[in-house]
Every structure is written in C-alpha cells, then in structure tokens.
Design an enzyme around this catalytic site. Structure first.
Site, PDB file in Angstrom:
ATOM      1  N   ASP A 322       0.881  -1.164   0.000  1.00  0.00           N
ATOM      2  CA  ASP A 322       0.000   0.000   0.000  1.00  0.00           C
ATOM      3  C   ASP A 322       0.926   1.224   0.000  1.00  0.00           C
ATOM      4  O   ASP A 322       2.014   1.174   0.563  1.00  0.00           O
ATOM      5  CB  ASP A 322      -0.873  -0.009   1.256  1.00  0.00           C
ATOM      6  CG  ASP A 322      -1.754   1.215   1.341  1.00  0.00           C
ATOM      7  OD1 ASP A 322      -2.460   1.504   0.369  1.00  0.00           O
ATOM      8  OD2 ASP A 322      -1.700   1.894   2.387  1.00  0.00           O
ATOM      9  N   ASP A 515      -0.275  -0.304   6.265  1.00  0.00           N
ATOM     10  CA  ASP A 515       0.017   0.415   7.514  1.00  0.00           C
ATOM     11  C   ASP A 515      -0.890  -0.012   8.652  1.00  0.00           C
ATOM     12  O   ASP A 515      -0.797   0.511   9.752  1.00  0.00           O
ATOM     13  CB  ASP A 515      -0.048   1.933   7.315  1.00  0.00           C
ATOM     14  CG  ASP A 515      -1.413   2.405   6.844  1.00  0.00           C
ATOM     15  OD1 ASP A 515      -2.356   1.582   6.827  1.00  0.00           O
ATOM     16  OD2 ASP A 515      -1.553   3.585   6.494  1.00  0.00           O
ATOM     17  N   ASP A 519      -6.226  -1.392   6.106  1.00  0.00           N
ATOM     18  CA  ASP A 519      -5.840  -2.435   5.155  1.00  0.00           C
ATOM     19  C   ASP A 519      -6.183  -3.836   5.640  1.00  0.00           C
ATOM     20  O   ASP A 519      -5.698  -4.814   5.072  1.00  0.00           O
ATOM     21  CB  ASP A 519      -4.327  -2.352   4.882  1.00  0.00           C
ATOM     22  CG  ASP A 519      -3.936  -1.060   4.190  1.00  0.00           C
ATOM     23  OD1 ASP A 519      -4.669  -0.641   3.287  1.00  0.00           O
ATOM     24  OD2 ASP A 519      -2.906  -0.473   4.573  1.00  0.00           O
TER      25      ASP A 519
END
Length: 622
Positions: A322, A515, A519
């Site tokens: 990400d 993080d 997610d």
C-alpha cells in the site's frame, strides 16, 4: 544454568569420573558389573523411570525407551563401558539441548520484560502503586524516569525521551511531549510524565504484543507437523526393525545355512541400530529452529505469529505495498514554494495565517511549514469555501488560499502548474502571489527497501494506491517498484490482490504490506499479511500474520531475510540428521558401526543440529 541443569551437570561429572577411573582399574567378573552399575544408575536412573512409565501408560516408543533397551541390552551382553557411555553421552546431549532451549526462551523473555509490574496513580497528593489491570480508561497515571509506561495513553504534562528498543528493536531514543500519544512498553528515560490512559491494560499495546509472542508456538509449520508425524511412525518402525535384525539373521544362519547363529553379535548390532535410530536431533532441533527464529525476529521488532507464517514468508516472491503510510509518510508536507515577487517565507506566513482555523491536513501542513506560533489576532473575516479554499484578511490585507477554482471564482489570473502533488494557489490583495506545492513525501528508506527486497529474491514488487495516476506513477518511479495500480478504493485493492494471486505460481507466495489502519481486508486476503508501523493498531495486530513494530520499510526486508535464514537452518538440520542416521544405520546393520559410532549418530548429530538451530537467534543489521 538453572538448578535442574546444575544438578544434571553434577551427575554427568560424577559418572564421567567414575567411568574414567574404572577404565584404569583391572576389575573383571561380577565385581566389574557391580562397579559399572553405580555410574550407570547415577547418570541413567531418570531415563529408566521415564521408559517404565511410558510402558505402563502404553506410550512405549520414545527416545527414553530406545536408550533404556539399548543400554540395558549392552550391559547384559557384558559391554558395561559401552552401555554406560551411551547413557552418559545421551544425558550430555540432553543437557546441551536444555541449555539451548533455555537460551532461546531467555531471548524471548527479554521481550517479556516490557510487561509493567505496576502503575503510579496520584491519590491524596502522593503516588500509589497499583496493578495496571485496576487502572480505568481516562485515569491519570504518573511515569517517572527509568520506569516502563504501563498503559497506552496521551501525555497531558511533561516531556521526555523514550527508549522503544524492546518494541521496535531500534536503540535510537524518541522524543515525546505534551499532547503526544504514548504506548505501553516504552521506557521513560528523562522527564516525569502525566498520562491520561486511553485503553485498559488488557487492551494495551504491550498486552497484545505479549499475547502474540506467547501464542506463536501454537501455530505449527508444515515442517514441524511433518517431523511430529515422522517421529510417531519412525520410532516403532526402527524398534521392530532392530528386533528383526536381532532374530532373523541368526535364525537364517542356524536353520537354512547350518552355521553358528552368533546371537550375541546380532543382538549387539540391533542395540547399536537402536541407539543410532533415536530421532532426538530432528524432534528437538526443528521446533528449536523455529522457536529461535521467532525469538530473534521479536528482538528485531518483527513479530511473527507462528512458525507456519515464518515458512510462508520465506517462500514469498511477490510483495505488494500500500502506498500511503507504507512507502510514504502518510502526511502532507510543503515540498516547494514558487512566487512572483514576494519572498517564500512571506507567502507561507500569509497562507498559514489564513488557514489557521481549518483542521484540514493541507492547512496543518502549511502551519507546520511556517514553523512559528500562529497569532490569530492578525486574522479576521475568515471564510472557508467548500471545495475551493479559504479567504481571510491578514493584517487588514485580503488573502485567498486554495485551488484553481478559487482563483477563477475570485477572478485572479494564475499560472498553471504541472508538478506532481497538491497545488495551493495564493492571492494577496487581489493579485496572484504564487503557489505552494504540497505532497505526501516518500519515507527515506523506501527506495532502499524495494532494492534490497529484489536482492533477497523477491521477483516482483507492486504498489496499490487510491491516489491519482500521476502521483502514483511518480512515487513508483522514485521507489523503483515494478508495477503500480492507482485510483483504487479499499474494495478494489482486495480485488487486485486476488487477481495477482490467481496469476502467480501456487508454490510462490504473495505478501501484502500495509500500515494496518484501513488495510485489514487485504492483509487477510494475501498469502501473508504484513502490518507496518502497527504500534497500538488493533486492526493490524488482529488481521496481519507478521507485525512490524515501526514504520521503516527496511523492516520488511529484515522480516523476509530472517524467515529465509530460519528455513535454511531447518532444512540443513533435516538433511544432515536424516543423512547421517541412514548412513550409520546401514553401517550398523552390516556390523561396521559400533556403539561409539552410534553415540555420534545420536548425541553428536543432535548437538550439531542444536548449535545450528541457535544461529536463528542472531539477526544481522541491514
């Protein structure tokens, strides 16, 4: 050494001295047998008891049974010295294995030292030490220099330097001041802090970390499960094989060939066969390798939830990142100021003052870049125009700060800017003064992390982001990732990971690095989910398989290398132990190997395998 290990060492020394002394004394017959039984029982009485209990509980086939049968058999054949020596060296190996496991456990226990013993609560003007479990959310606790922070919270008074090495594996101290969030497990190094707790102790970061590490051994890898099943069937097979070796060849010699059956010779071979076949090296060293690997990783700030995840991580060939908060800092920063006539700091000053009442991330980035305390008395008539920006009067002068739509709305001629990032235009007293470039900045180690991953055998790196394509492409170019997918919603990221999973070889694993805040769905869907910078993030600790305790992308490289090293050690031990045992079993069956070679095949191989397993504790710095 603990008390039990010291007692065993004493028994080993006594038995070894007695065996050495008896080797020098020319004693024969029954007296020799009686004298050798003394060191034999000193060193082996507990093994004999365990073997007897196993027989009574119908759990016959284990290493205690093998050692008991082999040594008692050797003594019955008159090989007193060999029988005692086998038991002596077996106990030496057991002591060594116990010490190695203890060292690995102490390594993990260093992490357990983050568990706080008490919390200081101020009552009636004095500090009272209470159990952290008794502190409610919203309570004010006091942490003095040298004490551990017991519960997550926010600093309400004081400033200090924090030692977070037990959590992150990094020795660099961190500064903390009033208003900062602080997590449990850190050590307060300098100032006195007052902290308002935001969680109960059971839900705090330190509790979650300890629970994660303590339960990691419950998740077994395929290698561990294989060894467990292997030992379950292997030990009975070798016992029956040894019995067949003791009986069948003599019967064949006697009944079919009419020769002397040589019972003693074949029984000795069978007993040697039993000693060689003891599966200690495999049963001990493989779990120890994983245990040491998880312990070494935890001390480096990489928490692996189980040996199965260690195994999967070692097989990873694709890493999907990400972008925001993982490869980038996740905060907007002023990257450049471009002006017509006015100086840079003046444009920043007017923009920061005009934006002083806004909580928007862009407004905060302007105020941080200004770097001085905002004097709100200089600002009046603030008007925030949704989707456009802000207008205000600063020192009586009209100021407009916003996007191109705001400039068009006010009729201010401005210059188009094609740089990547968020463009904030500034008009002062009706004239265009210039623009400020704001962007999400890459982490300093992001580029190095991607490069090091490729050196570590990662075939492809991918970046997923919700940002516009132009911003995503620039970030990809700067970091060196192989592919980038932009303008994705959270659900789109899951879909994209599923597409990547379908295209790859099933034996090659895909890791997703996020993080840990939003997610969780993707972390769960990937072959292995890695949450970065997850201190205090419930979503990360719950959804991820590997938790990195700070936000340095190089920790991903460290996690992969630790896993690969651990698996190399596991396979080295498997191949070495099985290879040596097969060779020695064949030599024993044909009468070439004696009890001394059997001792090496059992104890020697176990000691070498355990020494190799301990290497997983030590993690190199990148």
């Amino acid at each position: 050494m603990n008390k039990k290990q010291k007692k065993m060492l004493t028994r080993i020394l006594i038995a070894a001295i007695m065996v050495a002394a008896l080797s020098l004394v020319p004693v024969q017959g029954y007296l020799r047998a009686v004298l050798y039984m003394i060191p034999y029982l000193v060193i082996g009485y507990d093994i004999l008891l365990k073997a007897w209990k196993g027989i009574r509980n119908r759990q016959v086939f284990d290493e205690n049974f093998l050692m008991a049968v082999a040594t008692v058999g050797a003594i019955c054949l008159g090989d007193f010295k060999e029988g005692t020596a086998v038991m002596l060296f077996y106990q030496i190996g057991e002591l060594f294995q116990s010490y190695a496991v203890g060292k690995s456990r102490r390594n993990i226990s260093e992490l357990m030292d983050i568990r706080p013993d008490y919390a200081n609560v101020e009552r009636n003007g004095s500090l009272e030490k209470v159990d952290p479990d008794e502190v409610e959310i919203g309570s004010i606790i006091v942490v003095q220099p040298g004490e551990k922070v017991p519960i997550d919270g926010i600093i309400t008074e004081g400033k200090t330097t924090l030692n977070t090495s037990a959590l992150t594996g990094e020795s660099l101290p961190r500064d903390a001041k009033e208003g900062d969030e602080i997590i449990s497990g850190c050590i307060n190094m300098t100032g006195v802090l007052k902290i308002r707790t935001t969680r109960e102790f059971g839900e705090s970061t330190v509790s979650k970390i300890l629970d994660l590490v303590e339960n990691s051994s419950s998740r077994k890898s395929r290698s561990e499960n294989f060894i467990s099943k292997f030992a379950r069937y292997y030990t009975p097979v070798v016992c029956y094989s040894a019995l067949a070796l003791a009986i069948l060849p003599p019967l064949v010699r006697l009944m079919l060939m009419g020769l002397d059956p040589q019972w003693g010779d074949w029984v000795y071979r069978a007993l040697t066969f039993l000693v060689i076949s003891c599966p200690c090296a495999l049963v001990i060293s493989i779990p120890l390798s994983f245990f040491a690997g998880i312990g070494g990783a935890s001390n480096a700030g990489v928490l692996v939830k189980g040996s199965n995840y260690m195994e999967t991580l070692a097989q990873t060939r694709y890493v999907v990142f990400d972008k925001t908060g993982t490869l980038t800092k996740g905060v907007f920063e002023v990257c450049g100021v471009h002006h017509n006539v006015m100086e840079d700091h003046k444009i920043l000053e007017y923009a920061a003052l005009a934006e002083c009442s806004s909580s928007h991330p862009i407004s905060r980035s302007l105020q941080r870049a200004y770097g001085k305390e905002i004097d709100r008395t200089r600002v009046e008539d603030i008007e925030e125009i949704s989707g456009n920006g802000v207008t205000a009067r600063v020192d009586g002068i009209p100021v407009a700060v916003g996007n191109s739509r705001l400039m068009e709305r006010l009729g201010v001629a401005f210059k188009e800017c094609h740089q990547v990032g968020t463009i904030v235009h500034v008009a002062i007293d009706g004239s265009y003064a210039g623009h400020i470039l704001i962007a999400d900045v890459l982490k300093p180690t992001a580029k190095a992390a991607v490069a090091e991953l490729k050196k570590s055998g990662i075939r492809e790196t991918v970046m997923l982001t919700g940002d516009i394509d132009r911003v995503a492409q620039q970030a990809a170019a700067e970091t060196g990732v192989d592919r980038v997918y932009s303008e994705l919603l959270p659900a789109d990221k899951v879909t994209k990971v599923e597409e990547l999973l379908e295209k790859k070889n099933p034996r090659e694993k895909l890791a997703f690095v996020g993080d840990g805040i939003n997610d969780a769905p993707v972390l769960s869907r990937a072959d292995i989910g890695i949450a970065m910078g997850a201190l205090g993030s419930d979503a990360a600790i719950e959804a991820a398989d590997v938790v990195l305790m700070d936000d340095d992308p190089l920790k991903v490289v460290k996690a992969v290398r630790i896993a690969k090293k651990c698996m190399r050690i596991v396979y080295q031990n498997i191949y070495f132990a099985i290879g040596i045992k097969i060779l020695c079993l064949l030599l024993g069956a044909v009468g070439i190997a004696n009890m001394w070679i059997a001792i090496f095949a059992d104890v020697g191989v176990m000691v070498i395998a355990v020494l190799n397993a301990i290497r997983a504790l030590f993690v190199k710095k990148l």
